[in-house]
Design a protein around this motif. Sequence first.
Motif, PDB file in Angstrom:
ATOM      1  N   ILE A   1      -6.980   3.613   4.751  1.00  0.00           N
ATOM      2  CA  ILE A   1      -5.886   3.440   4.641  1.00  0.00           C
ATOM      3  C   ILE A   1      -5.520   4.204   5.926  1.00  0.00           C
ATOM      4  O   ILE A   1      -5.864   5.209   6.292  1.00  0.00           O
ATOM      5  CB  ILE A   1      -5.550   4.271   3.412  1.00  0.00           C
ATOM      6  CG1 ILE A   1      -6.712   3.444   2.612  1.00  0.00           C
ATOM      7  CG2 ILE A   1      -3.856   4.071   3.306  1.00  0.00           C
ATOM      8  CD1 ILE A   1      -6.486   1.927   2.311  1.00  0.00           C
TER       9      ILE A   1
ATOM     10  N   PHE B   1       1.976   1.628   5.867  1.00  0.00           N
ATOM     11  CA  PHE B   1       0.697   1.798   5.533  1.00  0.00           C
ATOM     12  C   PHE B   1      -0.568   0.500   6.033  1.00  0.00           C
ATOM     13  O   PHE B   1       0.190  -0.563   5.654  1.00  0.00           O
ATOM     14  CB  PHE B   1      -0.307   2.278   4.436  1.00  0.00           C
ATOM     15  CG  PHE B   1       0.796   3.181   3.844  1.00  0.00           C
ATOM     16  CD1 PHE B   1      -0.669   4.529   3.867  1.00  0.00           C
ATOM     17  CD2 PHE B   1       1.504   3.578   2.600  1.00  0.00           C
ATOM     18  CE1 PHE B   1      -0.021   6.283   3.901  1.00  0.00           C
ATOM     19  CE2 PHE B   1       1.858   5.190   2.649  1.00  0.00           C
ATOM     20  CZ  PHE B   1       0.955   6.167   2.836  1.00  0.00           C
TER      21      PHE B   1
ATOM     22  N   HIS C   1      -9.739  -3.186  -8.496  1.00  0.00           N
ATOM     23  CA  HIS C   1     -10.019  -3.110 -10.461  1.00  0.00           C
ATOM     24  C   HIS C   1      -9.150  -1.759  -9.706  1.00  0.00           C
ATOM     25  O   HIS C   1      -7.675  -1.770 -11.062  1.00  0.00           O
ATOM     26  CB  HIS C   1     -11.141  -2.650 -10.297  1.00  0.00           C
ATOM     27  CG  HIS C   1     -11.018  -2.301 -11.857  1.00  0.00           C
ATOM     28  ND1 HIS C   1     -10.677  -3.033 -12.821  1.00  0.00           N
ATOM     29  CD2 HIS C   1     -11.126  -1.232 -12.798  1.00  0.00           C
ATOM     30  CE1 HIS C   1     -10.665  -2.388 -14.304  1.00  0.00           C
ATOM     31  NE2 HIS C   1     -11.187  -0.766 -13.845  1.00  0.00           N
ATOM     32  N   TYR C   2      -9.107  -0.697  -8.620  1.00  0.00           N
ATOM     33  CA  TYR C   2      -8.709   0.711  -9.327  1.00  0.00           C
ATOM     34  C   TYR C   2      -7.392   0.387  -8.421  1.00  0.00           C
ATOM     35  O   TYR C   2      -6.364   1.369  -8.500  1.00  0.00           O
ATOM     36  CB  TYR C   2      -9.279   1.671  -8.609  1.00  0.00           C
ATOM     37  CG  TYR C   2      -9.742   2.172  -9.408  1.00  0.00           C
ATOM     38  CD1 TYR C   2      -9.703   3.245 -11.322  1.00  0.00           C
ATOM     39  CD2 TYR C   2     -11.293   1.544  -9.170  1.00  0.00           C
ATOM     40  CE1 TYR C   2     -10.486   3.296 -12.086  1.00  0.00           C
ATOM     41  CE2 TYR C   2     -12.443   2.109 -10.682  1.00  0.00           C
ATOM     42  CZ  TYR C   2     -11.448   3.518 -11.973  1.00  0.00           C
ATOM     43  OH  TYR C   2     -12.832   3.269 -13.399  1.00  0.00           O
TER      44      TYR C   2
ATOM     45  N   PRO D   1     -13.504  10.358  -0.921  1.00  0.00           N
ATOM     46  CA  PRO D   1     -12.605   9.293   0.130  1.00  0.00           C
ATOM     47  C   PRO D   1     -13.293   9.016   1.323  1.00  0.00           C
ATOM     48  O   PRO D   1     -13.608   7.471   1.739  1.00  0.00           O
ATOM     49  CB  PRO D   1     -11.268   9.560  -0.138  1.00  0.00           C
ATOM     50  CG  PRO D   1     -11.313  11.223  -0.098  1.00  0.00           C
ATOM     51  CD  PRO D   1     -12.738  11.254  -0.827  1.00  0.00           C
TER      52      PRO D   1
ATOM     53  N   PRO E   1      -3.414   0.345  -7.189  1.00  0.00           N
ATOM     54  CA  PRO E   1      -2.571   0.603  -8.821  1.00  0.00           C
ATOM     55  C   PRO E   1      -1.383  -0.359  -8.390  1.00  0.00           C
ATOM     56  O   PRO E   1      -0.611  -0.659  -8.924  1.00  0.00           O
ATOM     57  CB  PRO E   1      -2.030   1.782  -8.654  1.00  0.00           C
ATOM     58  CG  PRO E   1      -2.368   2.534  -7.969  1.00  0.00           C
ATOM     59  CD  PRO E   1      -3.556   1.676  -6.398  1.00  0.00           C
TER      60      PRO E   1
ATOM     61  N   LEU F   1     -11.801   6.136  -3.178  1.00  0.00           N
ATOM     62  CA  LEU F   1     -12.634   7.628  -4.202  1.00  0.00           C
ATOM     63  C   LEU F   1     -13.215   6.056  -5.101  1.00  0.00           C
ATOM     64  O   LEU F   1     -14.495   6.547  -5.637  1.00  0.00           O
ATOM     65  CB  LEU F   1     -11.677   8.040  -5.291  1.00  0.00           C
ATOM     66  CG  LEU F   1     -10.729   9.361  -4.583  1.00  0.00           C
ATOM     67  CD1 LEU F   1      -9.793   9.149  -5.473  1.00  0.00           C
ATOM     68  CD2 LEU F   1     -11.880   9.842  -5.226  1.00  0.00           C
ATOM     69  N   ALA F   2     -13.098   4.901  -5.359  1.00  0.00           N
ATOM     70  CA  ALA F   2     -13.282   4.561  -6.363  1.00  0.00           C
ATOM     71  C   ALA F   2     -14.309   3.450  -5.037  1.00  0.00           C
ATOM     72  O   ALA F   2     -15.908   3.475  -6.473  1.00  0.00           O
ATOM     73  CB  ALA F   2     -12.733   2.531  -7.224  1.00  0.00           C
TER      74      ALA F   2
ATOM     75  N   CYS G   1       1.169  -0.831   0.175  1.00  0.00           N
ATOM     76  CA  CYS G   1       0.247  -0.069   0.000  1.00  0.00           C
ATOM     77  C   CYS G   1       1.299   1.320  -0.110  1.00  0.00           C
ATOM     78  O   CYS G   1       1.453   1.155   0.655  1.00  0.00           O
ATOM     79  CB  CYS G   1      -0.728  -0.089   0.760  1.00  0.00           C
ATOM     80  SG  CYS G   1      -1.788   0.894   1.262  1.00  0.00           S
ATOM     81  N   THR G   2       0.529   1.705  -0.652  1.00  0.00           N
ATOM     82  CA  THR G   2       1.453   3.559  -0.959  1.00  0.00           C
ATOM     83  C   THR G   2       0.640   4.707  -0.415  1.00  0.00           C
ATOM     84  O   THR G   2       1.136   5.866  -0.355  1.00  0.00           O
ATOM     85  CB  THR G   2       1.616   3.527  -2.586  1.00  0.00           C
ATOM     86  OG1 THR G   2       0.270   4.001  -3.447  1.00  0.00           O
ATOM     87  CG2 THR G   2       2.790   2.299  -2.919  1.00  0.00           C
ATOM     88  N   GLY G   3      -0.436   4.557   0.150  1.00  0.00           N
ATOM     89  CA  GLY G   3      -1.364   5.332   0.809  1.00  0.00           C
ATOM     90  C   GLY G   3      -2.214   6.539  -0.173  1.00  0.00           C
ATOM     91  O   GLY G   3      -2.110   7.773  -0.040  1.00  0.00           O
ATOM     92  N   CYS G   4      -2.865   6.002  -1.752  1.00  0.00           N
ATOM     93  CA  CYS G   4      -2.558   6.860  -2.423  1.00  0.00           C
ATOM     94  C   CYS G   4      -4.166   6.832  -2.556  1.00  0.00           C
ATOM     95  O   CYS G   4      -5.246   8.134  -3.397  1.00  0.00           O
ATOM     96  CB  CYS G   4      -2.450   6.191  -3.786  1.00  0.00           C
ATOM     97  SG  CYS G   4      -3.937   5.221  -4.561  1.00  0.00           S
ATOM     98  N   HIS G   5      -4.933   6.269  -1.554  1.00  0.00           N
ATOM     99  CA  HIS G   5      -6.535   6.975  -1.151  1.00  0.00           C
ATOM    100  C   HIS G   5      -7.816   5.955  -2.662  1.00  0.00           C
ATOM    101  O   HIS G   5      -8.661   7.273  -2.535  1.00  0.00           O
ATOM    102  CB  HIS G   5      -6.333   7.653  -0.789  1.00  0.00           C
ATOM    103  CG  HIS G   5      -5.578   7.577   0.755  1.00  0.00           C
ATOM    104  ND1 HIS G   5      -6.500   7.195   1.927  1.00  0.00           N
ATOM    105  CD2 HIS G   5      -5.228   8.454   0.863  1.00  0.00           C
ATOM    106  CE1 HIS G   5      -5.670   7.725   2.991  1.00  0.00           C
ATOM    107  NE2 HIS G   5      -5.079   8.620   2.600  1.00  0.00           N
ATOM    108  N   ILE G   6      -6.361   5.612  -3.635  1.00  0.00           N
ATOM    109  CA  ILE G   6      -7.704   5.441  -5.126  1.00  0.00           C
ATOM    110  C   ILE G   6      -8.762   4.656  -4.863  1.00  0.00           C
ATOM    111  O   ILE G   6      -9.655   5.073  -5.224  1.00  0.00           O
ATOM    112  CB  ILE G   6      -7.082   5.055  -5.945  1.00  0.00           C
ATOM    113  CG1 ILE G   6      -5.994   6.393  -6.539  1.00  0.00           C
ATOM    114  CG2 ILE G   6      -8.019   4.879  -7.290  1.00  0.00           C
ATOM    115  CD1 ILE G   6      -4.852   5.608  -7.586  1.00  0.00           C
TER     116      ILE G   6
END
Lengths: 128, 616
Positions: free
Chosen positions: A40, A50, A119-120, A33, A122, A21-22, A13-18
């Motif tokens: 996260i 994370f 799915h999202y 989010p 990354p 959002l998704a 986990c890179t902490g992008c929070h995508i």
Amino acid sequence: MTIKSLQTNDALCTGCHICQLACAMCQFRETNPKKGALRITGKFPSPGRFHIDVCNQCGDCAAACPTEAIYKDNGVYKVNEEKCDYCLLCVDACPYGVIFTHPSMNVIFKCDYCGLCVHYCPTGAIFE
Amino acid sequence: MNGYGGSVLRVNLSTGKIKKEPLDPRMAKDYFGGRGFASYVLYKEVPAGIDPLGEENKLLLISGPLTGMFAPGAGKATFASKSPATGSYGDSNVGGMIGAEMKYAGYDLIIFEGKAPKPTYLFIDDDKVELRSAEPHWGKGAITCEKALKEELGEDFQIATIGQAGERLIPIACIHHDWGRQAGRTGVGAVMGSKNLKAIAVHGTKSVPVADLKSYRKAYNKMFKFLRESPARKVWVDYGTPGVVEWANEIGAFPTRNFSSGFLKGWEKVSGPTMRKEIVITDKCCFACPTACGKYSHVKTKSREFYVEGPEYETIAMIGSDNGLDDIRDIAYANYLCDEMGLDTISAGNIAAFAIECFNKGIITEKDTGGVSLKFGDSESVFHLIELMGKQEKIGELLSHGVKYASEKLGQGSEKFACHVKGLEISGYEFHRAPAMALAYMTADIGAHHNRAWAITYDIEVGRDKIEGKAERVILLQHIRPLFDIMGACRLQWVEVGLPLDTYPPLFNAITGFDLSWEDMLKTAERVWNLTRCFWVREVPDFGRSWDKPPARFIEEPVTDGPTKGAKMSPKDVEQLLDDYYRLRGWNSNGIPTEDKLKELGLEWVVDDLKKRGRL
């Protein structure tokens, strides 16, 4: 899409929070989010990782719900908003802290295994 | 307002009065957000000629229409103020989460005015906005303060802080955020300190409305799909910006020993792959970024243990190579020292190299350094200089004001190797033989900074001795790259991973409801560029061509070794670059925007203002 399980690998986990959002887009059609049904958490500065909390459909929330607002559908626990009286017993009962509330709502929301986070994501930190 | 939080927060720190104003839709339409708002609000609201560290200066924190949205790299925020480093227009963008968070709280722009009577921090939890005492945090480091506020307020709060450097009003002080992201440049941290503002803590929960949901989803899906499938993304995630080290060194663009060379012997020890192997523990990214270029590192040696985000390429170049350091752990430690004290690593590294060169030439001595002998390639020299600057002790007091100021005071020819433009230290690309990159530094609107036009790849692509065509490319880049800062998204998805630029207008229009082509959007970037230039014209009495020149080192002293050995810029080429640049920009031969150009960009009000002041 729907998924049959939801797994996580904190190290990826890179902490992008995508994912959040998704999730919010799937559940509410909104950009926010804070309306995503997973969490996260950054553990910084130490140990510098994370942590991801997701629902595994254990059903503890349903067991705690006094109004039967949380019901099982095809292995997935869903919320009947009509029946939810916002007592928050499910929030306390959830072992992972993934029954969510939001200031704009008077019912709880939770993960329904739609799979959009998978799915999202990354990096593959969230997977089926 | 679609794509916006919808409100401006005006915080008067002198009176404690906090006002919530609706966002001006005309400003949104003409300037979009980010540094667009910065250029407009600073010009309109900050009186001419004021002291950057005085009460009349304003500090802005701004998100953009893409910030916080379902858009790749939508995590950029801009801090802006009149700069104490340069005395004119200043801004610095920062990644992380705070730009998104403030938008969820409903704010696109926060304007700090005046000066708090006591150490203060701004607390925002959606509509609840308060000024709170920061006295327990005053005197603490930037990371320490972030940690304390997170523990007190909760992990969900996004925090921006200054370290001791900002409190001391050091003109190279940065603003820290998200455990290691900084608004590094132009001394925004000192402006924050001058207002007695230690921190900003934000939590927001609101949704951001969009104009056309269906087109929005279509647009971002296309972008994320492209990025997911791109092989370039993996390389970028593996090494982050330090992946650039090898290439920069190979082409002789890796600043070494105060820009006397572009080649570091031992570069392998500070390369992306070495760093990944030796110290990186986590890939860490900004909001909504699929291309996590942030590298979070943990270093444990016999003498010390610490966590630091980075080092980034710029830090490796300026703290590391430019000081002759070739150990990634040493560079990481210097990075940590700077982050905690709140010093910009680019300027701090550049100044340290300047100081070591001064020492080598006898311009400063052990008497100035507290008995320490300074040497290139010696990490203790660099740690010591950072401490001296951060605490403003001994020669550190003078150095902390930057190489322009320090060289003017020290004299003895040190002006010739003071590597700055317009008072801002040059960042991590050596340009003795890279005219486009040189021009980018010469004309960058905050002083010498690489990211307004990272033109060095163009030098390599079309021939590095060629002058023709370079100005045109620099101008194009000065519109494209700042447009990302204006929109509030990170440019790396485009520049490093190859996301096509034509994917942006559909997303931007779907979010905002505007109907703009990419060319229309570039016009806004051009408007902003001209406006920031006019800020310089307004603030600096003798502003013009002479302010766009490179330091003497790049013209008079050939590169000492490496692939560009012997190269230097010719004075004729410098003038040619500026002639081309001014002509193509529609400015006069002294580099002042013309009335026609400003009117074409809808800046009639600036024409009137500059005429009134006798500056146009």
